[in-house]
Motif scaffolding. Structure first.
Motif, PDB file in Angstrom:
ATOM      1  N   GLN A 131       0.827  -1.217   0.000  1.00  0.00           N
ATOM      2  CA  GLN A 131       0.000   0.000   0.000  1.00  0.00           C
ATOM      3  C   GLN A 131       0.858   1.263   0.000  1.00  0.00           C
ATOM      4  O   GLN A 131       0.380   2.345  -0.336  1.00  0.00           O
ATOM      5  CB  GLN A 131      -0.915   0.050   1.229  1.00  0.00           C
ATOM      6  N   ASN A 132       2.122   1.115   0.417  1.00  0.00           N
ATOM      7  CA  ASN A 132       3.007   2.269   0.616  1.00  0.00           C
ATOM      8  C   ASN A 132       2.353   3.264   1.572  1.00  0.00           C
ATOM      9  O   ASN A 132       2.436   4.483   1.402  1.00  0.00           O
ATOM     10  CB  ASN A 132       3.334   2.958  -0.713  1.00  0.00           C
ATOM     11  N   ALA A 137       8.142  -0.709  11.618  1.00  0.00           N
ATOM     12  CA  ALA A 137       9.590  -0.635  11.843  1.00  0.00           C
ATOM     13  C   ALA A 137      10.343  -1.508  10.849  1.00  0.00           C
ATOM     14  O   ALA A 137      11.398  -1.117  10.327  1.00  0.00           O
ATOM     15  CB  ALA A 137       9.917  -1.065  13.268  1.00  0.00           C
ATOM     16  N   LYS A 138       9.790  -2.662  10.527  1.00  0.00           N
ATOM     17  CA  LYS A 138      10.488  -3.567   9.611  1.00  0.00           C
ATOM     18  C   LYS A 138      10.426  -3.047   8.170  1.00  0.00           C
ATOM     19  O   LYS A 138      11.380  -3.209   7.410  1.00  0.00           O
ATOM     20  CB  LYS A 138       9.906  -4.970   9.725  1.00  0.00           C
ATOM     21  N   VAL A 139       9.322  -2.421   7.796  1.00  0.00           N
ATOM     22  CA  VAL A 139       9.251  -1.806   6.468  1.00  0.00           C
ATOM     23  C   VAL A 139      10.249  -0.652   6.382  1.00  0.00           C
ATOM     24  O   VAL A 139      10.969  -0.500   5.383  1.00  0.00           O
ATOM     25  CB  VAL A 139       7.821  -1.314   6.148  1.00  0.00           C
ATOM     26  N   TYR A 162       9.545   7.235   4.707  1.00  0.00           N
ATOM     27  CA  TYR A 162       9.422   5.845   5.156  1.00  0.00           C
ATOM     28  C   TYR A 162       9.958   5.636   6.569  1.00  0.00           C
ATOM     29  O   TYR A 162       9.757   4.574   7.167  1.00  0.00           O
ATOM     30  CB  TYR A 162      10.096   4.877   4.173  1.00  0.00           C
ATOM     31  N   ASN A 163      10.659   6.622   7.114  1.00  0.00           N
ATOM     32  CA  ASN A 163      11.164   6.514   8.480  1.00  0.00           C
ATOM     33  C   ASN A 163      10.069   6.687   9.529  1.00  0.00           C
ATOM     34  O   ASN A 163      10.288   6.384  10.699  1.00  0.00           O
ATOM     35  CB  ASN A 163      12.244   7.572   8.724  1.00  0.00           C
ATOM     36  N   TYR A 164       8.915   7.169   9.117  1.00  0.00           N
ATOM     37  CA  TYR A 164       7.864   7.529  10.072  1.00  0.00           C
ATOM     38  C   TYR A 164       6.599   6.713   9.850  1.00  0.00           C
ATOM     39  O   TYR A 164       6.241   6.409   8.717  1.00  0.00           O
ATOM     40  CB  TYR A 164       7.542   9.019   9.938  1.00  0.00           C
ATOM     41  N   ASN A 166      -1.395   7.903   6.378  1.00  0.00           N
ATOM     42  CA  ASN A 166      -0.034   8.365   6.112  1.00  0.00           C
ATOM     43  C   ASN A 166       0.590   7.528   5.019  1.00  0.00           C
ATOM     44  O   ASN A 166       0.639   6.306   5.103  1.00  0.00           O
ATOM     45  CB  ASN A 166       0.807   8.230   7.399  1.00  0.00           C
ATOM     46  N   THR A 167       1.054   8.180   3.961  1.00  0.00           N
ATOM     47  CA  THR A 167       1.768   7.462   2.890  1.00  0.00           C
ATOM     48  C   THR A 167       3.272   7.633   3.061  1.00  0.00           C
ATOM     49  O   THR A 167       3.741   8.618   3.634  1.00  0.00           O
ATOM     50  CB  THR A 167       1.329   7.942   1.505  1.00  0.00           C
TER      51      THR A 167
END
Length: 406
Positions: A139-140, A214-216, A233-235, A403-404
């Motif tokens: 889904q990103n 966290a793993k993504v 992607y950090n959040y 959130n994307t």
């Protein structure tokens, strides 16, 4: 704590009530289909996308993840969801009866989870974690928030009070009677700074969502040679509530089968507990467990209480697990056993009686709720509770703020 504003995807004007849905993990496929019936805007088409596929489709199949992706893109393309022009932080209130709680919706850095600044109290199941990893990655997006708690802060409370005085973005009452209201903070930087002074938050609900986020994030960090730590992607999406406003309900147990006879069970039980056939269905204090069997309620009180120095062993759910479920009923791991099920306290003890009286269970246990102090003590000690130790209510709605990761 690193807390950050984000450019949310959120329901267009007039769409919030029809879009907002219960979380994916509190309803099965059949229930989700019933809730979404006749409502193409329901976010259940995203978080339980199997309802749009042939009956019997495996909920973990690639077709489901692909359908969820197609559905969220439809929501965006059709204007059901609109995107904010600039990053913001939001205030989200829920009222269930007399209980009212205010949460702050923002994104949290996955490395704070890795470093233990976002503390956990439950173990995740690998199959569910892998499902959420795949879901978020495809889904990103974080389509459902992690439910976090933090120790009360006067500085944050003042900002919340100011936001409550402004005009809300959304205000509606869902079919279950819970009222939901969303506001936007005018200044995100003050909140980001205030949370920067808070040493830790605690996962109240959403252990699989936080672990998978966290793993993504770690996967994308490893794939990016130019990683800085500031990429989207950090959040991951979270709603953070002050501890004083949260309400934990009991998480009750039903036993589906006995390994031996009832006489053998009672003989073993009486060795460890005082059993009072008093008809009381709800424990009056910590240290009591109520049991329903053969149409009657009894109160169990341990003859020997565990030492208070072990925050996990002192939990009532641990006493039940260590003194009854494992040694007497042969339920060593409740996550894997087919002889136990769990019922949230929101359904009341009448639901426990129904399971036993209908023959679906042979007995039920009504628990005293775990407290926020106990949750914090276990998490601060780096320990884990038995599964299904806490039931938070009301549940966060999905689809109000998305959130994307781009």
């Amino acid at each position: 704590m690193r807390v950050k504003a984000f450019k949310a995807w959120r329901p267009a004007e007039g769409k919030a009530e029809s879009v907002a849905s219960v979380p994916y993990d509190v309803v099965d496929t059949k229930g989700a289909a019933a809730l979404a019936a006749g409502n193409p805007d329901s976010f259940l088409h995203v978080v339980r996308a199997e309802i749009d596929l042939p009956e019997g489709t495996d909920a973990y199949s690639d077709a489901v993840y692909d359908q969820a992706k197609a559905n969220i893109e439809r929501f965006k393309n059709d204007g059901i969801l609109i995107r904010e022009e600039k990053p913001s932080i939001y205030l989200y209130s829920q009222q269930m009866g007399d209980h009212l709680q205010y949460g702050i919706v923002a994104t949290c850095h996955f490395e704070d989870y890795e470093e233990g600044k976002i503390k956990i109290h439950e173990k995740t199941r690998r199959v569910k974690e892998e499902d959420r990893i795949k879901y978020v990655d495809i889904q990103n997006a974080n389509t459902g928030p992690v439910f976090l708690a933090y120790r009360d802060s006067g500085k944050i409370n003042a900002m919340v009070d100011a936001a409550k005085a402004t005009e809300p973005l959304y205000k509606f009452t869902a079919v279950d009677g819970v009222a939901h209201t969303v506001w936007k903070f005018e200044d995100a930087t003050e909140l980001e700074a205030a949370f920067g002074e808070i040493p830790a938050t605690y996962v109240a609900d959403g252990h699989h969502r936080s672990a998978s986020a966290a793993k993504v994030g770690a996967k994308r960090r490893a794939a990016n040679p130019n990683h800085t730590g500031d990429e989207p992607y950090n959040y991951f999406l979270a709603v953070m509530f002050p501890e004083s406003e949260l309400k934990i309900l009991a998480y009750n147990r039903v036993i589906l089968a006995l390994p031996g006879t009832k006489d053998e069970f009672f003989a073993a039980l009486n060795e460890k507990f005082e059993v009072d056939a008093n008809g009381v269905a709800v424990p009056r204090k910590a240290g009591e467990i109520c049991m329903f069997i053969d149409g009657a309620w009894s109160t169990l009180t341990p003859k020997t209480m565990p030492g208070a120095t072990d925050p996990v062993a002192a939990l009532d759910v641990s006493i039940l697990q260590n003194e009854v479920l494992a040694p007497i009923l042969n339920i060593a791991d409740p996550r894997e056993s087919n002889d136990i099920d769990f019922i949230g306290g929101i359904k009341g003890t009448e639901e426990l009686e129904k399971w036993v009286n209908d023959g679906r269970a042979v007995m039920a246990f009504s628990m005293y709720p775990t407290s926020m102090d106990q949750l914090f003590a276990v998490a601060d000690a780096g320990m884990l509770m038995p599964p299904k130790s806490t039931w938070f209510e009301p549940k966060l709605r999905s689809g109000l703020l998305v959130n994307t990761l781009d």
